[in-house]
Design a protein around this motif. Sequence first.
Motif, mmCIF file in Angstrom:
data_model
loop_
_atom_site.group_PDB
_atom_site.id
_atom_site.type_symbol
_atom_site.label_atom_id
_atom_site.label_comp_id
_atom_site.label_asym_id
_atom_site.label_seq_id
_atom_site.Cartn_x
_atom_site.Cartn_y
_atom_site.Cartn_z
ATOM 1 N N LYS A 8 -29.435 -4.056 -27.156
ATOM 2 C CA LYS A 8 -29.224 -5.256 -26.335
ATOM 3 C C LYS A 8 -27.781 -5.731 -26.421
ATOM 4 C CE LYS A 8 -33.982 -6.991 -26.785
ATOM 5 N NZ LYS A 8 -34.835 -8.060 -27.359
ATOM 6 N N ASP A 9 -27.232 -5.710 -27.641
ATOM 7 C CA ASP A 9 -25.849 -6.170 -27.836
ATOM 8 C C ASP A 9 -24.857 -5.247 -27.130
ATOM 9 O OD1 ASP A 9 -26.825 -8.234 -29.350
ATOM 10 O OD2 ASP A 9 -26.473 -7.237 -31.276
ATOM 11 N N ILE A 10 -25.106 -3.948 -27.202
ATOM 12 C CA ILE A 10 -24.205 -2.988 -26.551
ATOM 13 C C ILE A 10 -24.236 -3.178 -25.039
ATOM 14 C CG2 ILE A 10 -23.838 -0.542 -26.039
ATOM 15 C CD1 ILE A 10 -24.721 0.077 -28.900
ATOM 16 N N ILE A 11 -25.433 -3.270 -24.479
ATOM 17 C CA ILE A 11 -25.567 -3.448 -23.021
ATOM 18 C C ILE A 11 -24.869 -4.727 -22.579
ATOM 19 C CG2 ILE A 11 -27.195 -3.837 -21.141
ATOM 20 C CD1 ILE A 11 -29.182 -2.054 -22.712
ATOM 21 N N ALA A 12 -25.077 -5.796 -23.345
ATOM 22 C CA ALA A 12 -24.453 -7.078 -22.984
ATOM 23 C C ALA A 12 -22.934 -6.970 -23.000
ATOM 24 C CB ALA A 12 -24.919 -8.167 -23.946
ATOM 25 N N ASN A 13 -22.396 -6.216 -23.951
ATOM 26 C CA ASN A 13 -20.941 -6.169 -24.125
ATOM 27 C C ASN A 13 -20.255 -5.052 -23.343
ATOM 28 O OD1 ASN A 13 -20.030 -8.327 -26.143
ATOM 29 N ND2 ASN A 13 -21.866 -7.484 -27.110
ATOM 30 N N VAL A 14 -21.013 -4.229 -22.646
ATOM 31 C CA VAL A 14 -20.382 -3.317 -21.677
ATOM 32 C C VAL A 14 -20.413 -3.927 -20.277
ATOM 33 C CG1 VAL A 14 -20.861 -1.218 -22.989
ATOM 34 C CG2 VAL A 14 -22.521 -2.002 -21.267
ATOM 35 N N GLY A 15 -20.815 -5.207 -20.219
ATOM 36 C CA GLY A 15 -20.796 -5.906 -18.942
ATOM 37 C C GLY A 15 -22.164 -6.114 -18.341
ATOM 38 N N GLY A 16 -23.215 -5.810 -19.107
ATOM 39 C CA GLY A 16 -24.567 -5.981 -18.602
ATOM 40 C C GLY A 16 -25.074 -4.773 -17.842
ATOM 41 N N ARG A 17 -26.400 -4.740 -17.633
ATOM 42 C CA ARG A 17 -27.009 -3.595 -16.968
ATOM 43 C C ARG A 17 -26.401 -3.339 -15.598
ATOM 44 N NH1 ARG A 17 -29.874 -1.592 -13.269
ATOM 45 N NH2 ARG A 17 -31.483 -0.015 -13.618
ATOM 46 N N GLU A 18 -26.078 -4.414 -14.869
ATOM 47 C CA GLU A 18 -25.566 -4.265 -13.514
ATOM 48 C C GLU A 18 -24.182 -3.621 -13.477
ATOM 49 O OE1 GLU A 18 -24.514 -8.243 -15.207
ATOM 50 O OE2 GLU A 18 -26.344 -7.033 -15.029
ATOM 51 N N ASN A 19 -23.497 -3.551 -14.632
ATOM 52 C CA ASN A 19 -22.166 -2.942 -14.687
ATOM 53 C C ASN A 19 -22.236 -1.466 -15.068
ATOM 54 O OD1 ASN A 19 -19.301 -3.188 -14.432
ATOM 55 N ND2 ASN A 19 -19.117 -3.213 -16.664
ATOM 56 N N VAL A 20 -23.426 -0.978 -15.404
ATOM 57 C CA VAL A 20 -23.595 0.404 -15.870
ATOM 58 C C VAL A 20 -24.016 1.295 -14.711
ATOM 59 C CG1 VAL A 20 -24.834 1.937 -17.436
ATOM 60 C CG2 VAL A 20 -24.202 -0.372 -18.176
ATOM 61 N N LYS A 21 -23.176 2.294 -14.415
ATOM 62 C CA LYS A 21 -23.522 3.281 -13.388
ATOM 63 C C LYS A 21 -24.362 4.403 -13.981
ATOM 64 C CE LYS A 21 -20.001 4.642 -11.005
ATOM 65 N NZ LYS A 21 -18.611 5.034 -10.715
ATOM 66 N N ARG A 29 -21.717 9.835 -29.762
ATOM 67 C CA ARG A 29 -21.316 8.659 -28.987
ATOM 68 C C ARG A 29 -22.113 8.481 -27.705
ATOM 69 N NH1 ARG A 29 -15.312 10.950 -28.765
ATOM 70 N NH2 ARG A 29 -16.066 11.892 -30.674
ATOM 71 N N LEU A 30 -22.238 7.225 -27.302
ATOM 72 C CA LEU A 30 -22.796 6.882 -26.004
ATOM 73 C C LEU A 30 -21.674 6.984 -24.985
ATOM 74 C CD1 LEU A 30 -24.729 3.646 -27.047
ATOM 75 C CD2 LEU A 30 -25.752 5.878 -26.577
ATOM 76 N N ARG A 31 -21.935 7.642 -23.863
ATOM 77 C CA ARG A 31 -20.909 7.826 -22.838
ATOM 78 C C ARG A 31 -21.331 7.068 -21.581
ATOM 79 N NH1 ARG A 31 -17.498 12.579 -23.602
ATOM 80 N NH2 ARG A 31 -17.886 13.483 -25.646
ATOM 81 N N PHE A 32 -20.720 5.901 -21.398
ATOM 82 C CA PHE A 32 -21.016 5.076 -20.236
ATOM 83 C C PHE A 32 -20.043 5.362 -19.109
ATOM 84 C CE2 PHE A 32 -22.792 2.464 -23.669
ATOM 85 C CZ PHE A 32 -23.972 1.993 -23.109
ATOM 86 N N LYS A 33 -20.529 5.295 -17.874
ATOM 87 C CA LYS A 33 -19.672 5.154 -16.712
ATOM 88 C C LYS A 33 -19.910 3.755 -16.175
ATOM 89 C CE LYS A 33 -19.065 9.945 -15.220
ATOM 90 N NZ LYS A 33 -19.176 10.899 -14.093
ATOM 91 N N LEU A 34 -18.866 2.943 -16.221
ATOM 92 C CA LEU A 34 -18.988 1.540 -15.842
ATOM 93 C C LEU A 34 -18.380 1.300 -14.475
ATOM 94 C CD1 LEU A 34 -17.998 -0.154 -19.234
ATOM 95 C CD2 LEU A 34 -20.272 0.535 -18.438
ATOM 96 N N LYS A 35 -18.936 0.355 -13.765
ATOM 97 C CA LYS A 35 -18.376 -0.015 -12.465
ATOM 98 C C LYS A 35 -17.048 -0.734 -12.642
ATOM 99 C CE LYS A 35 -22.970 -0.425 -10.385
ATOM 100 N NZ LYS A 35 -23.978 -1.334 -9.786
ATOM 101 N N ASP A 36 -16.950 -1.547 -13.686
ATOM 102 C CA ASP A 36 -15.717 -2.300 -13.942
ATOM 103 C C ASP A 36 -15.516 -2.392 -15.457
ATOM 104 O OD1 ASP A 36 -13.595 -3.994 -14.118
ATOM 105 O OD2 ASP A 36 -14.480 -5.626 -12.958
ATOM 106 N N GLU A 37 -14.611 -1.574 -16.006
ATOM 107 C CA GLU A 37 -14.395 -1.546 -17.448
ATOM 108 C C GLU A 37 -13.819 -2.856 -17.976
ATOM 109 O OE1 GLU A 37 -12.189 1.798 -18.805
ATOM 110 O OE2 GLU A 37 -13.762 3.252 -18.321
ATOM 111 N N SER A 38 -13.189 -3.636 -17.097
ATOM 112 C CA SER A 38 -12.611 -4.901 -17.547
ATOM 113 C C SER A 38 -13.687 -5.904 -17.963
ATOM 114 C CB SER A 38 -11.750 -5.512 -16.431
ATOM 115 O OG SER A 38 -12.542 -5.915 -15.326
ATOM 116 N N LYS A 39 -14.921 -5.694 -17.535
ATOM 117 C CA LYS A 39 -16.010 -6.590 -17.911
ATOM 118 C C LYS A 39 -16.545 -6.290 -19.309
ATOM 119 C CE LYS A 39 -17.661 -7.480 -13.188
ATOM 120 N NZ LYS A 39 -18.809 -7.386 -12.257
ATOM 121 N N ALA A 40 -16.153 -5.174 -19.886
ATOM 122 C CA ALA A 40 -16.631 -4.798 -21.221
ATOM 123 C C ALA A 40 -15.850 -5.549 -22.299
ATOM 124 C CB ALA A 40 -16.484 -3.293 -21.423
ATOM 125 N N ASN A 41 -16.538 -5.994 -23.324
ATOM 126 C CA ASN A 41 -15.922 -6.682 -24.464
ATOM 127 C C ASN A 41 -15.635 -5.664 -25.561
ATOM 128 O OD1 ASN A 41 -16.188 -9.298 -23.268
ATOM 129 N ND2 ASN A 41 -18.371 -9.254 -23.799
#
Length: 640
Positions: A8-21, A29-41
Amino acid sequence: MKYNQLAKDIIANVGGRENVKSVVHCITRLRFKLKDESKANTEVLKNMDDVVTVMKSGGQYQVVIGNHVPDVYKAVVEEGGFQSEKSVDPEDADGEKGSVLNRFIDMISGIFTPILGVLAASGMIKGFNALFVAIGWLDNTGGTYQILNAIGDGLFYFLPILLGYTAMKKFGGTPFLGMVIAMALVYPALEGIPSAGDPLYTLFAGTVFESPVYIEFFGIPVILMTYSMSVIPIIVSAFFAVKIEKFFAKVIPSVVKMFLVPMFTLLIIIPLTFIIIGPIATWASQLLGQATVAAYSLSPVIAGFFLGGFWLVFVMFGLHWGLVPIAINNFTSQGYDPVLALIFAHSFALAAAIAAVWIRTKNPKMKTLSPPAIISGIFGVTEPGMYGIALPLKRPFIFVIISSAIGGALLGLFGTTGYVMGGLGVFQLPSFIPSEGIDITVIGAIIAALVASILAFVLTFFFGDINKNDTAITETPAEPDTDKTKNDVKNEVIVSPLKGKVKNLADINDTAFASGALGQGVAIEPSEGKLFAPVSGTVTALFPTHHAIGITSDEGAEVLIHIGMDTVQLDGKHFKAHIAQGDRVERNQILIEFDMNGIKKDGFDLTTPVVITNHSQFEITTINEQEIKSQDLLIELKAK
């Protein structure tokens, strides 16, 4: 599930579910493709107890977890409602590859990375040859000089041929077609035509593009350019050649496709390159070279301060790939380049800062990591020191940036310029020597490196706050639950799972492994494609692509073996597993076979880390760098 809150903490800090492609995982490691990396903490993620670090590379946002990443991944998929191992966004499923910048960086790195080693080697030979002439060791009319010059200059003269191969491969075409296109461009008979007689007529007379025409192709004027040592023309030509090749591959019958596809491709692309692509690309490369030199001329000191100071930052984000081809183009179109000369001091500043850390630190692990990182820095390899020591401690990294900026400003002040594409670190120095011999620009480079080094050392030594922050280096990921506890571990001998050459873990090209964050151990450059069990125990992790395996030994040691760098991208190609997760294995039992040639052909580094992930429970002794056979002693563990 144990890792639900972490997920839950990871999802929240990569910008939320809606930011995860999309999200997938490899062995660590977890390999995310994000819609907007600037939203990640990013900083919040880095400071989580169960997160080792965060890395951004090739359009992926990588959250490094450790060898229990499969469990965390399952929790992330469950909490986020993502599709396991698949895209969660239609745009990604259609093959979207990230931003324009990411695609550009990926293209440039794919074209130039395969030849950078030999390119730097050739430049170093040319640089040392100039140095030998300058100090009177060689006569520039002698045979020794001529042969050394041929060794160093041959690659640069025929550079388009190498780029033709790598560019076609990167764009998805047949590499040898790219080589043939380049061979036609540097064909001596065509290059010699302008010096053999008067032009037929002149095009664009009175403009900056004025061009004499010596030959025609079916009545169409051909502007002959000098394509030896060029960069942009062959890359552009290869891009269009791939389009042409794919078209003919679709329309020509399979029975004659093998020879008709390349024939028609060459018949179209080579004349097209001579008539249109080559001249336009050559003019563009000349303008690019003149523009960068003009920008440098406005204020060499400011340019040096900026490039010198931010070079390591560029490397962190992969942005340096945008500058490397500009520098190479300057060498080929202008005969010199000031861009890469301005970053000369940064590796010495980093090495000096790490030397200060080495002297002041009370942390045994940092004492071990520092010497190889210092040596690497002096020779221009900055990743081990940057990611393993300077960045985690923060202040030393800031001091290195400040010192490198001042060193870069001094390089601009002295007018230091590179005349060949040389190496980095101390090997870059000979590339600064002009044909007239050693002058103030070369001496200025030495002064700049010394000033940057002294400043970085002093600042880090007195203000680095080293021992307060050295826990940043020693933090390790939470270890997975096993039946073994700290009191259960016993002394253990780890034998080599591979035949090959042992390397220092800190020197490999993967920041997570090199920093020791994923465990302590060594790396092996394999010479045989067979992986054997280094201990007797249980297979606790086997990645679906079979490129990595985790084993818990009977004595409690947790061994992680990762075959190659980033080989998860092969998706199991070239790997064959002889065991399954949960299996009992005995020492010397074959675990995995892998096709070394196939992996190398696909462009992947085979360097294989062998690490102990629960290393905090042991005193670890590893063998020195040497050739080793499978089942030879590799690591000794003494339970604490």
